[in-house]
Design a protein around this motif. Sequence first.
Motif, PDB file in Angstrom:
ATOM      1  N   THR A  60       0.830  -1.200   0.000  1.00  0.00           N
ATOM      2  CA  THR A  60       0.000   0.000   0.000  1.00  0.00           C
ATOM      3  C   THR A  60       0.864   1.249   0.000  1.00  0.00           C
ATOM      4  O   THR A  60       2.046   1.203   0.382  1.00  0.00           O
ATOM      5  CB  THR A  60      -0.945   0.015   1.215  1.00  0.00           C
ATOM      6  OG1 THR A  60      -1.839   1.129   1.120  1.00  0.00           O
ATOM      7  CG2 THR A  60      -0.167   0.114   2.516  1.00  0.00           C
ATOM      8  N   ALA A  61       0.284   2.356  -0.406  1.00  0.00           N
ATOM      9  CA  ALA A  61       0.961   3.650  -0.370  1.00  0.00           C
ATOM     10  C   ALA A  61      -0.090   4.731  -0.193  1.00  0.00           C
ATOM     11  O   ALA A  61      -1.226   4.596  -0.652  1.00  0.00           O
ATOM     12  CB  ALA A  61       1.760   3.889  -1.650  1.00  0.00           C
ATOM     13  N   THR A  62       0.273   5.802   0.501  1.00  0.00           N
ATOM     14  CA  THR A  62      -0.637   6.926   0.696  1.00  0.00           C
ATOM     15  C   THR A  62       0.066   8.232   0.363  1.00  0.00           C
ATOM     16  O   THR A  62       1.293   8.327   0.445  1.00  0.00           O
ATOM     17  CB  THR A  62      -1.151   6.998   2.144  1.00  0.00           C
ATOM     18  OG1 THR A  62      -0.032   7.207   3.025  1.00  0.00           O
ATOM     19  CG2 THR A  62      -1.873   5.725   2.530  1.00  0.00           C
ATOM     20  N   THR A  63      -0.713   9.225  -0.001  1.00  0.00           N
ATOM     21  CA  THR A  63      -0.193  10.557  -0.255  1.00  0.00           C
ATOM     22  C   THR A  63      -1.329  11.552  -0.085  1.00  0.00           C
ATOM     23  O   THR A  63      -2.480  11.159   0.117  1.00  0.00           O
ATOM     24  CB  THR A  63       0.401  10.657  -1.677  1.00  0.00           C
ATOM     25  OG1 THR A  63       1.103  11.900  -1.812  1.00  0.00           O
ATOM     26  CG2 THR A  63      -0.682  10.574  -2.736  1.00  0.00           C
ATOM     27  N   THR A  64      -1.021  12.819  -0.120  1.00  0.00           N
ATOM     28  CA  THR A  64      -2.045  13.855  -0.005  1.00  0.00           C
ATOM     29  C   THR A  64      -2.047  14.735  -1.246  1.00  0.00           C
ATOM     30  O   THR A  64      -1.042  14.852  -1.953  1.00  0.00           O
ATOM     31  CB  THR A  64      -1.827  14.731   1.242  1.00  0.00           C
ATOM     32  OG1 THR A  64      -0.529  15.338   1.173  1.00  0.00           O
ATOM     33  CG2 THR A  64      -1.939  13.913   2.506  1.00  0.00           C
ATOM     34  N   LEU A 111      -2.834   0.164 -12.207  1.00  0.00           N
ATOM     35  CA  LEU A 111      -2.707   0.240 -10.754  1.00  0.00           C
ATOM     36  C   LEU A 111      -3.866   1.092 -10.226  1.00  0.00           C
ATOM     37  O   LEU A 111      -4.074   2.216 -10.680  1.00  0.00           O
ATOM     38  CB  LEU A 111      -1.365   0.875 -10.367  1.00  0.00           C
ATOM     39  CG  LEU A 111      -1.090   1.054  -8.868  1.00  0.00           C
ATOM     40  CD1 LEU A 111      -0.945  -0.303  -8.171  1.00  0.00           C
ATOM     41  CD2 LEU A 111       0.172   1.895  -8.650  1.00  0.00           C
ATOM     42  N   LEU A 112      -4.615   0.559  -9.269  1.00  0.00           N
ATOM     43  CA  LEU A 112      -5.808   1.235  -8.764  1.00  0.00           C
ATOM     44  C   LEU A 112      -5.496   2.058  -7.516  1.00  0.00           C
ATOM     45  O   LEU A 112      -4.616   1.699  -6.727  1.00  0.00           O
ATOM     46  CB  LEU A 112      -6.891   0.208  -8.437  1.00  0.00           C
ATOM     47  CG  LEU A 112      -7.334  -0.703  -9.580  1.00  0.00           C
ATOM     48  CD1 LEU A 112      -8.354  -1.722  -9.079  1.00  0.00           C
ATOM     49  CD2 LEU A 112      -7.899   0.099 -10.738  1.00  0.00           C
ATOM     50  N   PHE A 113      -6.236   3.147  -7.342  1.00  0.00           N
ATOM     51  CA  PHE A 113      -6.132   3.923  -6.110  1.00  0.00           C
ATOM     52  C   PHE A 113      -7.485   4.535  -5.774  1.00  0.00           C
ATOM     53  O   PHE A 113      -8.371   4.621  -6.612  1.00  0.00           O
ATOM     54  CB  PHE A 113      -5.050   5.009  -6.221  1.00  0.00           C
ATOM     55  CG  PHE A 113      -5.371   6.148  -7.147  1.00  0.00           C
ATOM     56  CD1 PHE A 113      -5.778   7.380  -6.654  1.00  0.00           C
ATOM     57  CD2 PHE A 113      -5.240   6.009  -8.531  1.00  0.00           C
ATOM     58  CE1 PHE A 113      -6.053   8.441  -7.508  1.00  0.00           C
ATOM     59  CE2 PHE A 113      -5.517   7.074  -9.389  1.00  0.00           C
ATOM     60  CZ  PHE A 113      -5.922   8.289  -8.877  1.00  0.00           C
ATOM     61  N   GLY A 153      -4.892  10.220  -0.891  1.00  0.00           N
ATOM     62  CA  GLY A 153      -4.917   9.150  -1.878  1.00  0.00           C
ATOM     63  C   GLY A 153      -4.336   7.869  -1.303  1.00  0.00           C
ATOM     64  O   GLY A 153      -3.342   7.904  -0.566  1.00  0.00           O
ATOM     65  N   VAL A 154      -4.936   6.725  -1.619  1.00  0.00           N
ATOM     66  CA  VAL A 154      -4.495   5.433  -1.093  1.00  0.00           C
ATOM     67  C   VAL A 154      -4.415   4.417  -2.227  1.00  0.00           C
ATOM     68  O   VAL A 154      -5.400   4.212  -2.958  1.00  0.00           O
ATOM     69  CB  VAL A 154      -5.457   4.896  -0.007  1.00  0.00           C
ATOM     70  CG1 VAL A 154      -4.986   3.526   0.487  1.00  0.00           C
ATOM     71  CG2 VAL A 154      -5.559   5.875   1.148  1.00  0.00           C
ATOM     72  N   VAL A 155      -3.254   3.792  -2.379  1.00  0.00           N
ATOM     73  CA  VAL A 155      -3.119   2.619  -3.241  1.00  0.00           C
ATOM     74  C   VAL A 155      -3.386   1.402  -2.358  1.00  0.00           C
ATOM     75  O   VAL A 155      -2.597   1.119  -1.448  1.00  0.00           O
ATOM     76  CB  VAL A 155      -1.713   2.527  -3.863  1.00  0.00           C
ATOM     77  CG1 VAL A 155      -1.556   1.219  -4.639  1.00  0.00           C
ATOM     78  CG2 VAL A 155      -1.455   3.715  -4.781  1.00  0.00           C
ATOM     79  N   PRO A 156      -4.508   0.678  -2.554  1.00  0.00           N
ATOM     80  CA  PRO A 156      -4.803  -0.471  -1.685  1.00  0.00           C
ATOM     81  C   PRO A 156      -3.761  -1.577  -1.849  1.00  0.00           C
ATOM     82  O   PRO A 156      -3.236  -1.813  -2.941  1.00  0.00           O
ATOM     83  CB  PRO A 156      -6.176  -0.943  -2.177  1.00  0.00           C
ATOM     84  CG  PRO A 156      -6.754   0.233  -2.909  1.00  0.00           C
ATOM     85  CD  PRO A 156      -5.581   0.929  -3.526  1.00  0.00           C
ATOM     86  N   ALA A 157      -3.470  -2.247  -0.741  1.00  0.00           N
ATOM     87  CA  ALA A 157      -2.563  -3.396  -0.781  1.00  0.00           C
ATOM     88  C   ALA A 157      -3.209  -4.552  -1.535  1.00  0.00           C
ATOM     89  O   ALA A 157      -4.420  -4.594  -1.727  1.00  0.00           O
ATOM     90  CB  ALA A 157      -2.204  -3.818   0.635  1.00  0.00           C
ATOM     91  N   ILE A 244      -0.397 -10.764   9.537  1.00  0.00           N
ATOM     92  CA  ILE A 244       0.594 -10.008   8.770  1.00  0.00           C
ATOM     93  C   ILE A 244       0.592 -10.556   7.352  1.00  0.00           C
ATOM     94  O   ILE A 244       0.626 -11.769   7.146  1.00  0.00           O
ATOM     95  CB  ILE A 244       2.008 -10.158   9.365  1.00  0.00           C
ATOM     96  CG1 ILE A 244       2.044  -9.701  10.816  1.00  0.00           C
ATOM     97  CG2 ILE A 244       3.035  -9.386   8.533  1.00  0.00           C
ATOM     98  CD1 ILE A 244       3.342 -10.038  11.528  1.00  0.00           C
ATOM     99  N   GLN A 245       0.554  -9.655   6.375  1.00  0.00           N
ATOM    100  CA  GLN A 245       0.678 -10.071   4.984  1.00  0.00           C
ATOM    101  C   GLN A 245       1.948  -9.458   4.415  1.00  0.00           C
ATOM    102  O   GLN A 245       2.154  -8.243   4.489  1.00  0.00           O
ATOM    103  CB  GLN A 245      -0.531  -9.647   4.162  1.00  0.00           C
ATOM    104  CG  GLN A 245      -0.545 -10.264   2.757  1.00  0.00           C
ATOM    105  CD  GLN A 245      -1.862 -10.049   2.046  1.00  0.00           C
ATOM    106  OE1 GLN A 245      -2.251  -8.917   1.818  1.00  0.00           O
ATOM    107  NE2 GLN A 245      -2.542 -11.130   1.699  1.00  0.00           N
TER     108      GLN A 245
END
Length: 342
Positions: A60-64, A111-113, A153-157, A244-245
């Motif tokens: 996952t990744a997040t940003t603003t 890639l979805l977000f 913004g979030v890129v789901p794992a 944990i994944q």
Amino acid sequence: MIIVVAKSILMRIIILIIFTGLLLPIITTPATVHAASGAISCEFSGGNSFSFGSLSIGSTATTTASAKYTCHLQDYTPGVNHYANICLSSEDAPPFKMQSNGDSEGNVYTLLFRVYNLSDPAQELQQNDNLMQQTIMLNTDNTTVGGTFNLRGVVPAGQNDIPAYSYYNYSMTMRIRWNTETSTDALASCQSGQAQNSVTNGGNTQSSASVSDSCAIQSVTNLDFGLLEASTLRQQTTKASAQIQARCPLGTAFSLGIDNGSHANGNSRQMCNGNNRCLNYTLWQDSSASMPWGNTANVDRVDVSSASGSAQSFVVYGEVPSGQAVNGDGIFSDDVVITLTY
């Protein structure tokens, strides 16, 4: 090479909660009729885009980011304030897409977000439902008024079936709609479906991410022991589990370690409440609590080899030993650091 990823596992125990309520009479007042409002004009005035940076496949990744706007009265009456509900939506339905450039065979990957309200993490940017709302006042001197929607913004794992490429969205289109009145009580909400007018940002919001093929902890769930009473803690062991994944490239050997947490007493893990009252707890690799889970190489880490390159799940078994006297109530918690070494 060592990657240390800090994940919070919230161990939550509530010993006692008592609620008291007071029933109050319901008082109604007559409805008030408000004068019609003047027309306003709004437009997007800037903002920044979603830059997720580098992330590993499946993680996952997040940003603003932000969407800025300005509004002004078209029908101006001196001495009369006007109020507006500004409603933000997207022209596309979530999840939103970033795509790679074509590879040597012309294949394009996605890639979805998703996008959320930074001040209300549960509110997702949508096409027409549950619109993000801000209320502004246009002053009696007819000054232009602006505002900003701050976004996360979030890129789901779990997007494990994409290759390591750079991904882009060059033209994400957002829309603002608005309603105006001379009283906030008379304003139609963004959820009403009403709009006096609207405008788009012309597809000027962009997004980008760079995906690499490396090891990463993709997600961690909370270890929650639930609601317990003091008598239960004295008489029996309480158990719970978390997950944990993690993912590493095909054939990579790696290990997962868990430290002693932020409230450790020597080698003993502890959960504590806001008054520094603590409870001991333990973490195990197996449900029978025979193999402790720690962070010492070749002793109590979990050693793994990635046979397929796919994400793997690992269960963390937790126990709160019996026989503990509780001097205090509330939420007992601890944060531990999970280390992936490869």
